[in-house]
Design a protein around this motif. Structure first.
Motif, PDB file in Angstrom:
ATOM      1  N   LEU A 113       0.829  -1.204   0.000  1.00 49.03           N
ATOM      2  CA  LEU A 113       0.000   0.000   0.000  1.00 49.03           C
ATOM      3  C   LEU A 113       0.864   1.255   0.000  1.00 49.03           C
ATOM      4  O   LEU A 113       1.973   1.264   0.514  1.00 49.03           O
ATOM      5  N   LYS A 114       0.316   2.301  -0.573  1.00 45.44           N
ATOM      6  CA  LYS A 114       0.906   3.630  -0.486  1.00 45.44           C
ATOM      7  C   LYS A 114      -0.189   4.589  -0.038  1.00 45.44           C
ATOM      8  O   LYS A 114      -0.976   5.096  -0.833  1.00 45.44           O
ATOM      9  N   GLY A 115      -0.287   4.754   1.269  1.00 45.03           N
ATOM     10  CA  GLY A 115      -1.330   5.597   1.830  1.00 45.03           C
ATOM     11  C   GLY A 115      -2.617   4.800   2.022  1.00 45.03           C
ATOM     12  O   GLY A 115      -2.712   3.623   1.659  1.00 45.03           O
ATOM     13  N   PRO A 116      -3.627   5.443   2.611  1.00 47.55           N
ATOM     14  CA  PRO A 116      -4.914   4.779   2.834  1.00 47.55           C
ATOM     15  C   PRO A 116      -5.521   4.301   1.519  1.00 47.55           C
ATOM     16  O   PRO A 116      -5.541   5.022   0.528  1.00 47.55           O
ATOM     17  N   THR A 117      -6.010   3.064   1.512  1.00 44.03           N
ATOM     18  CA  THR A 117      -6.590   2.465   0.317  1.00 44.03           C
ATOM     19  C   THR A 117      -8.065   2.153   0.549  1.00 44.03           C
ATOM     20  O   THR A 117      -8.410   1.475   1.524  1.00 44.03           O
ATOM     21  N   LEU A 118      -8.900   2.642  -0.337  1.00 40.06           N
ATOM     22  CA  LEU A 118     -10.340   2.449  -0.217  1.00 40.06           C
ATOM     23  C   LEU A 118     -10.816   1.406  -1.231  1.00 40.06           C
ATOM     24  O   LEU A 118     -10.447   1.453  -2.397  1.00 40.06           O
ATOM     25  N   ILE A 119     -11.634   0.485  -0.754  1.00 40.67           N
ATOM     26  CA  ILE A 119     -12.297  -0.487  -1.630  1.00 40.67           C
ATOM     27  C   ILE A 119     -13.790  -0.384  -1.352  1.00 40.67           C
ATOM     28  O   ILE A 119     -14.236  -0.637  -0.232  1.00 40.67           O
ATOM     29  N   ALA A 120     -14.546   0.007  -2.352  1.00 43.65           N
ATOM     30  CA  ALA A 120     -15.995   0.173  -2.187  1.00 43.65           C
ATOM     31  C   ALA A 120     -16.720  -0.581  -3.286  1.00 43.65           C
ATOM     32  O   ALA A 120     -16.366  -0.475  -4.456  1.00 43.65           O
ATOM     33  N   ASN A 121     -17.730  -1.334  -2.895  1.00 39.31           N
ATOM     34  CA  ASN A 121     -18.552  -2.067  -3.850  1.00 39.31           C
ATOM     35  C   ASN A 121     -20.023  -1.819  -3.519  1.00 39.31           C
ATOM     36  O   ASN A 121     -20.581  -2.469  -2.633  1.00 39.31           O
ATOM     37  N   PRO A 122     -20.658  -0.862  -4.203  1.00 42.68           N
ATOM     38  CA  PRO A 122     -22.056  -0.541  -3.874  1.00 42.68           C
ATOM     39  C   PRO A 122     -23.013  -1.686  -4.134  1.00 42.68           C
ATOM     40  O   PRO A 122     -24.061  -1.773  -3.513  1.00 42.68           O
ATOM     41  N   PHE A 123     -22.662  -2.584  -5.055  1.00 47.29           N
ATOM     42  CA  PHE A 123     -23.537  -3.714  -5.343  1.00 47.29           C
ATOM     43  C   PHE A 123     -23.553  -4.711  -4.191  1.00 47.29           C
ATOM     44  O   PHE A 123     -24.547  -5.386  -3.953  1.00 47.29           O
ATOM     45  N   CYS A 124     -22.443  -4.797  -3.484  1.00 53.92           N
ATOM     46  CA  CYS A 124     -22.364  -5.701  -2.321  1.00 53.92           C
ATOM     47  C   CYS A 124     -22.570  -4.956  -1.007  1.00 53.92           C
ATOM     48  O   CYS A 124     -22.473  -5.552   0.066  1.00 53.92           O
ATOM     49  N   ASN A 125     -22.841  -3.641  -1.079  1.00 52.40           N
ATOM     50  CA  ASN A 125     -23.030  -2.823   0.127  1.00 52.40           C
ATOM     51  C   ASN A 125     -21.828  -2.940   1.061  1.00 52.40           C
ATOM     52  O   ASN A 125     -21.976  -3.043   2.271  1.00 52.40           O
ATOM     53  N   LEU A 126     -20.629  -2.907   0.465  1.00 51.47           N
ATOM     54  CA  LEU A 126     -19.408  -3.099   1.234  1.00 51.47           C
ATOM     55  C   LEU A 126     -18.465  -1.917   1.036  1.00 51.47           C
ATOM     56  O   LEU A 126     -18.237  -1.465  -0.083  1.00 51.47           O
ATOM     57  N   VAL A 127     -17.916  -1.430   2.167  1.00 52.38           N
ATOM     58  CA  VAL A 127     -16.903  -0.380   2.144  1.00 52.38           C
ATOM     59  C   VAL A 127     -15.738  -0.846   3.009  1.00 52.38           C
ATOM     60  O   VAL A 127     -15.932  -1.234   4.169  1.00 52.38           O
ATOM     61  N   VAL A 128     -14.521  -0.841   2.448  1.00 50.45           N
ATOM     62  CA  VAL A 128     -13.338  -1.299   3.179  1.00 50.45           C
ATOM     63  C   VAL A 128     -12.240  -0.248   3.071  1.00 50.45           C
ATOM     64  O   VAL A 128     -11.952   0.253   1.974  1.00 50.45           O
ATOM     65  N   LEU A 129     -11.639   0.083   4.194  1.00 54.44           N
ATOM     66  CA  LEU A 129     -10.490   0.988   4.226  1.00 54.44           C
ATOM     67  C   LEU A 129      -9.303   0.244   4.813  1.00 54.44           C
ATOM     68  O   LEU A 129      -9.384  -0.312   5.911  1.00 54.44           O
TER      69      LEU A 129
END
Length: 458
Positions: free
Chosen positions: A10-26
């Motif tokens: 990683l280089k800095g905070p990494t966001l993973i968002a999937n609106p279809f799965c209603n999932l947000v990951v930092l």
């Protein structure tokens, strides 16, 4: 996913968002061990405040997370639809499950606690409360250990203060009328009583089929219809919780529909028992009804079918898995909509109960009148025994004991529920005893002559 994120450069905070799965990951890798704040809404997460934030997290420096550790902060929001909703999601107040892990560390026993704050967006009744718990991934159960709930009634947000990291959720708990111990005991009483009744009712049906004298008695034909409705009710009640836990949505829908139908059929036949009793006592020898039993059957089995059909036409989702008791986490296949449940069961039974109570008073009055006529050679004690047995039989057939639910409140709640479960779960057994007594009467020519005279007048 956690394993992949832990090994990703990683280089800095990494966001993973999937609106279809209603999932947000930092995924965040701190430079030094420090106090960290994280925020998330429905579409993103970051280490700084966000607009419309739905979750905020405060991590203490005691975690010891530094350049060699990654912090994975995830928020999963379960969909609003109740179809195929898992038990894990069913218990959550806001449908959100918040996950917190630190790479290469198992965090527990913190002196400085992790604080997770979420807004309170729904009204909470007086008998409801919020409880912060973590999800045990091996068992699928929620546990309170290590978490404190910081919330007071009418407060706009709730904070979960925990001494470890895992997956957390806010549960809506209901302060039931009985304790968890009593709820478990009542469940066992109901299951045992219904099992005994189911067996006794099966014997009752066999007795009716095998005895020609009983088959010719119109009253017995009315009784056997009530027995059949109770067989269907007890059978599906005993299987409902198992089906809700292991079966598909379609099977649970069938189970809920038949359980509702058999309950309504039981109420209908209890009301028809009262109507039939009224004809025997008040209108005896003075009335003739063509195809009497057929007309009773149309009402007893047809009216519940119409009610259930209307419910299905309005919305099939009114039948499905539903939590019957929050203290024991019991789920059965039944009516999911509270309004439908009240209107089609409680209101309907209230009318049946009122009708049958009036008829029971009339029956009691007739018995008291008949006691004035003393039979030759019969002792008062013998008459009293017959009167008591008759009254108990009438109470069973009319379902008067079901009315105990209306008087189970305040200090009477627990005793009332115990009486309700014991007496009503054994209703089928009591009907069996009534049939057994009737079978003995068939050997008495005088009793049979009276019975035949009464039934042929219909």
């Amino acid at each position: 996913m956690e394993k992949v994120l832990e090994t990703t450069e990683l280089k800095g905070p990494t966001l993973i968002a999937n609106p279809f799965c209603n999932l947000v990951v930092l995924v965040y890798q701190p430079n030094i061990s420090e106090h960290i704040e994280m925020y998330a809404n429905d579409t993103e997460a970051y280490v700084a405040p966000l607009p419309n934030s739905t979750v905020s997290v405060q991590l203490p420096a005691e975690l010891g997370a530094g350049p060699n550790n990654k912090i994975v902060f995830s928020v999963f929001t379960f969909p609003e639809t109740k179809e195929n909703l898992s038990e894990v999601a069913h218990k959550l107040y806001n449908r959100k499950l918040v996950g917190l892990i630190v790479q290469k560390k198992k965090i527990s026993g913190l002196r400085e606690r992790v604080n997770i704050t979420m807004p309170v967006t729904k009204n909470i009744n007086e008998n409801q409360s919020l409880s912060c718990q973590f999800l045990n991934l091996s068992t699928g159960n929620y546990i309170e250990d290590g978490c404190e709930t910081l919330w007071t009634r009418n407060q706009s947000n709730v904070t979960c203060s925990c001494d470890h990291l895992t997956y957390f959720g806010v549960l809506l708990t209901v302060s039931g009328p009985v304790s968890e111990k009593d709820a478990i005991i009542l469940t066992y009483i109901s299951q045992i009583g219904c099992s005994v009744s189911l067996f006794a009712l099966a014997i009752t049906v066999l007795l009716f089929i095998s005895n020609r004298t009983l088959r010719l008695d119109v009253s017995m034909k009315v009784h056997i219809n009530l027995a059949i409705s109770l067989i269907i009710l007890n059978l599906h009640f005993l299987l409902s919780s198992t089906v809700a836990a292991v079966s598909s949505t379609g099977v649970c829908f069938y189970m809920a529909l038949v359980l509702h139908y058999s309950l309504l059929a039981t109420f209908s036949w209890m009301a028809l028992e009262g109507f039939h009793l009224y004809l025997l006592l008040v209108k005896v020898f003075n009335i003739y009804i063509k195809r009497y039993l057929l007309k009773l059957s149309v009402v007893g089995w047809g009216v519940p079918a119409i009610i259930v059909s209307v419910v299905v036409i309005i919305d099939r989702s009114f039948y499905g898995p539903v939590a019957v008791d929050n203290s024991t986490s019991t789920i059965i296949c039944y009516i999911t909509n509270e309004t439908v449940k009240v209107v089609t069961t409680i209101v309907l039974f209230g009318l049946v109960f009122l009708f049958n109570v009036i008829l029971f008073v009339i029956t009691l009055w007739h018995i008291l009148m008949l006691r004035r006529v003393k039979e030759f050679g019969q002792h008062n004690r013998d008459r009293a025994k017959k009167d008591i047995c008759t009254l108990l039989g009438v109470i069973t057939l009319l379902g008067i004991t079901w009315g105990l639910i209306f008087f189970s409140f305040g200090y009477l709640t627990t005793p009332g529920l115990y009486l309700f479960c014991i007496l009503n779960s054994l209703q089928g057994f009591f009907i069996f005893l009534w049939f057994a007594m009737s079978l003995r009467k068939t050997k008495d020519p005088r009793a049979m002559a009276t019975s035949e005279t009464a039934t042929t007048s219909k």
